[in-house]
Design a protein around this motif. Sequence first.
Motif, PDB file in Angstrom:
ATOM      1  N   GLU A 152      35.365  27.121  43.388  1.00  0.00           N
ATOM      2  CA  GLU A 152      34.834  26.275  42.323  1.00  0.00           C
ATOM      3  C   GLU A 152      34.140  25.022  42.840  1.00  0.00           C
ATOM      4  O   GLU A 152      33.418  24.360  42.105  1.00  0.00           O
ATOM      5  CB  GLU A 152      35.953  25.879  41.368  1.00  0.00           C
ATOM      6  CG  GLU A 152      36.492  27.052  40.558  1.00  0.00           C
ATOM      7  CD  GLU A 152      37.678  26.662  39.689  1.00  0.00           C
ATOM      8  OE1 GLU A 152      38.582  25.985  40.218  1.00  0.00           O
ATOM      9  OE2 GLU A 152      37.670  27.010  38.501  1.00  0.00           O
TER      10      GLU A 152
ATOM     11  N   GLU B 203      40.893  37.837  45.417  1.00  0.00           N
ATOM     12  CA  GLU B 203      40.977  38.019  43.973  1.00  0.00           C
ATOM     13  C   GLU B 203      39.738  37.393  43.347  1.00  0.00           C
ATOM     14  O   GLU B 203      39.683  36.197  43.101  1.00  0.00           O
ATOM     15  CB  GLU B 203      42.252  37.387  43.418  1.00  0.00           C
ATOM     16  CG  GLU B 203      43.518  38.110  43.849  1.00  0.00           C
ATOM     17  CD  GLU B 203      44.733  37.615  43.075  1.00  0.00           C
ATOM     18  OE1 GLU B 203      44.545  36.882  42.073  1.00  0.00           O
ATOM     19  OE2 GLU B 203      45.853  37.960  43.479  1.00  0.00           O
ATOM     20  N   VAL B 204      38.764  38.227  43.090  1.00  0.00           N
ATOM     21  CA  VAL B 204      37.457  37.779  42.612  1.00  0.00           C
ATOM     22  C   VAL B 204      37.314  38.089  41.124  1.00  0.00           C
ATOM     23  O   VAL B 204      37.693  39.168  40.671  1.00  0.00           O
ATOM     24  CB  VAL B 204      36.331  38.472  43.414  1.00  0.00           C
ATOM     25  CG1 VAL B 204      34.977  38.160  42.814  1.00  0.00           C
ATOM     26  CG2 VAL B 204      36.391  38.049  44.870  1.00  0.00           C
ATOM     27  N   GLU B 205      36.761  37.150  40.375  1.00  0.00           N
ATOM     28  CA  GLU B 205      36.692  37.308  38.922  1.00  0.00           C
ATOM     29  C   GLU B 205      35.316  37.709  38.399  1.00  0.00           C
ATOM     30  O   GLU B 205      35.203  38.179  37.268  1.00  0.00           O
ATOM     31  CB  GLU B 205      37.149  36.023  38.249  1.00  0.00           C
ATOM     32  CG  GLU B 205      38.598  35.677  38.594  1.00  0.00           C
ATOM     33  CD  GLU B 205      39.084  34.456  37.851  1.00  0.00           C
ATOM     34  OE1 GLU B 205      38.719  34.303  36.660  1.00  0.00           O
ATOM     35  OE2 GLU B 205      39.803  33.649  38.435  1.00  0.00           O
ATOM     36  N   ALA B 206      34.268  37.511  39.195  1.00  0.00           N
ATOM     37  CA  ALA B 206      32.925  37.867  38.743  1.00  0.00           C
ATOM     38  C   ALA B 206      31.993  37.867  39.941  1.00  0.00           C
ATOM     39  O   ALA B 206      32.307  37.340  41.005  1.00  0.00           O
ATOM     40  CB  ALA B 206      32.423  36.893  37.677  1.00  0.00           C
TER      41      ALA B 206
ATOM     42  N   THR C  67      34.478  33.558  42.898  1.00  0.00           N
ATOM     43  CA  THR C  67      33.420  34.497  42.511  1.00  0.00           C
ATOM     44  C   THR C  67      32.652  34.875  43.769  1.00  0.00           C
ATOM     45  O   THR C  67      32.774  34.227  44.813  1.00  0.00           O
ATOM     46  CB  THR C  67      32.454  33.890  41.479  1.00  0.00           C
ATOM     47  OG1 THR C  67      31.904  32.680  42.005  1.00  0.00           O
ATOM     48  CG2 THR C  67      33.164  33.607  40.167  1.00  0.00           C
TER      49      THR C  67
ATOM     50  N   ILE D 273      34.107  44.703  37.468  1.00  0.00           N
ATOM     51  CA  ILE D 273      34.241  43.291  37.124  1.00  0.00           C
ATOM     52  C   ILE D 273      32.908  42.802  36.564  1.00  0.00           C
ATOM     53  O   ILE D 273      31.875  43.453  36.753  1.00  0.00           O
ATOM     54  CB  ILE D 273      34.664  42.411  38.320  1.00  0.00           C
ATOM     55  CG1 ILE D 273      33.629  42.493  39.448  1.00  0.00           C
ATOM     56  CG2 ILE D 273      36.035  42.791  38.839  1.00  0.00           C
ATOM     57  CD1 ILE D 273      33.940  41.521  40.581  1.00  0.00           C
TER      58      ILE D 273
ATOM     59  N   MET E 138      37.473  29.513  35.894  1.00  0.00           N
ATOM     60  CA  MET E 138      37.385  30.715  36.705  1.00  0.00           C
ATOM     61  C   MET E 138      37.527  30.330  38.170  1.00  0.00           C
ATOM     62  O   MET E 138      37.016  29.309  38.620  1.00  0.00           O
ATOM     63  CB  MET E 138      36.047  31.425  36.455  1.00  0.00           C
ATOM     64  CG  MET E 138      35.924  32.771  37.148  1.00  0.00           C
ATOM     65  SD  MET E 138      34.361  33.613  36.756  1.00  0.00           S
ATOM     66  CE  MET E 138      34.646  34.076  35.045  1.00  0.00           C
TER      67      MET E 138
ATOM     68  N   ARG F 148      30.089  32.183  36.779  1.00  0.00           N
ATOM     69  CA  ARG F 148      31.193  31.579  36.025  1.00  0.00           C
ATOM     70  C   ARG F 148      30.776  31.169  34.626  1.00  0.00           C
ATOM     71  O   ARG F 148      31.614  30.820  33.800  1.00  0.00           O
ATOM     72  CB  ARG F 148      31.706  30.326  36.754  1.00  0.00           C
ATOM     73  CG  ARG F 148      32.290  30.592  38.123  1.00  0.00           C
ATOM     74  CD  ARG F 148      32.900  29.315  38.706  1.00  0.00           C
ATOM     75  NE  ARG F 148      33.571  29.634  39.944  1.00  0.00           N
ATOM     76  CZ  ARG F 148      33.000  29.567  41.141  1.00  0.00           C
ATOM     77  NH1 ARG F 148      31.737  29.177  41.231  1.00  0.00           N
ATOM     78  NH2 ARG F 148      33.675  29.894  42.215  1.00  0.00           N
TER      79      ARG F 148
END
Length: 323
Positions: free
Chosen positions: A21, A57-60, A4, A99, A1, A313
Amino acid sequence: MGLTIGIDVGGTKIAAGVVDENGMIGARTHRDTPADSVDGTATAICDAAAELIAGHEVEAVGIGAAGFVSSDRSTVLFAPNLAWRNEPLGARVSETLKIPVVVENDANAAAWGEFAFGAAKHVEHMLCITVGTGIGGAVVSDGEMLRGAHGVAAELGHMRVVPGGHRCGCGSRGCLEQYASGRALVREGRAQAESGSIAAAQMLSVCGITDPAELTGPMITEAAMAGDPCAVELLEDLGRWLGEGLASLATMFDPTLIVIGGGVSAAKDLLMKSAEVAFEKVLPAKSNRPHPTFTLAELGNDAGLIGAADLARRPAPVQVPAR
């Protein structure tokens, strides 16, 4: 991922940041915390996250909250300084932002930040204790956060060390927090000053005040670092309580490393040395067991934000059906 968002919800401020990360914070933002309003706090969290999502662009999203958090990392069961009671915060924020969102106890989040990217990144077994106004703590064992059956494990500040002692905000008496925290430091400092002690009067002078009621923890710490004898003694007493409490905790969790953070840790060696001496003195079977190393936290006020973002993550713990 990839990216975040970590959100650290405090009693007065909500701090949010985009974290990669490697634990590096990019964009930041903050909001005031409307502590007496469940809806207002959730809205402020969503607003801060939405501002960051708009540019990345954030995933969580990971949220660190002071209080009891359910083992599935979704519900704030109880927050002592906010209006949350069985609040489904994760689902609420996720529904707004569209999300994934995870919620974590703030001390757990800060400890995880130190474990993943800070002072404890080289170990698998860590005990982290934050000495601020109160005491927070967390345990990482074999690379995993210790949450307990219901998500509320490792409330280290509420281990009872003095039966029938000072009343604690948790409702009990004699908790470690009442003897080894910033609140305890101020209580003892003011008591010394109110007793008419010449040494305490000199400490007030060093702090630039005359009224004991104006004395604060940071004032005592700064006076101690400047060499004031009364302030030094107060911090050494606090360190002794901390070290004795940590010795008991070490017998339970057997950490490789003990990380000490929080505002009072700004005293550094004044606190650490007395804590280590007391720890070595009372550790059970001290001649026949490996001793953990002590170190100061490295990430400062960013630890909770970074830790919450990284925990976002990671999948929620597997729920084991009740027997």
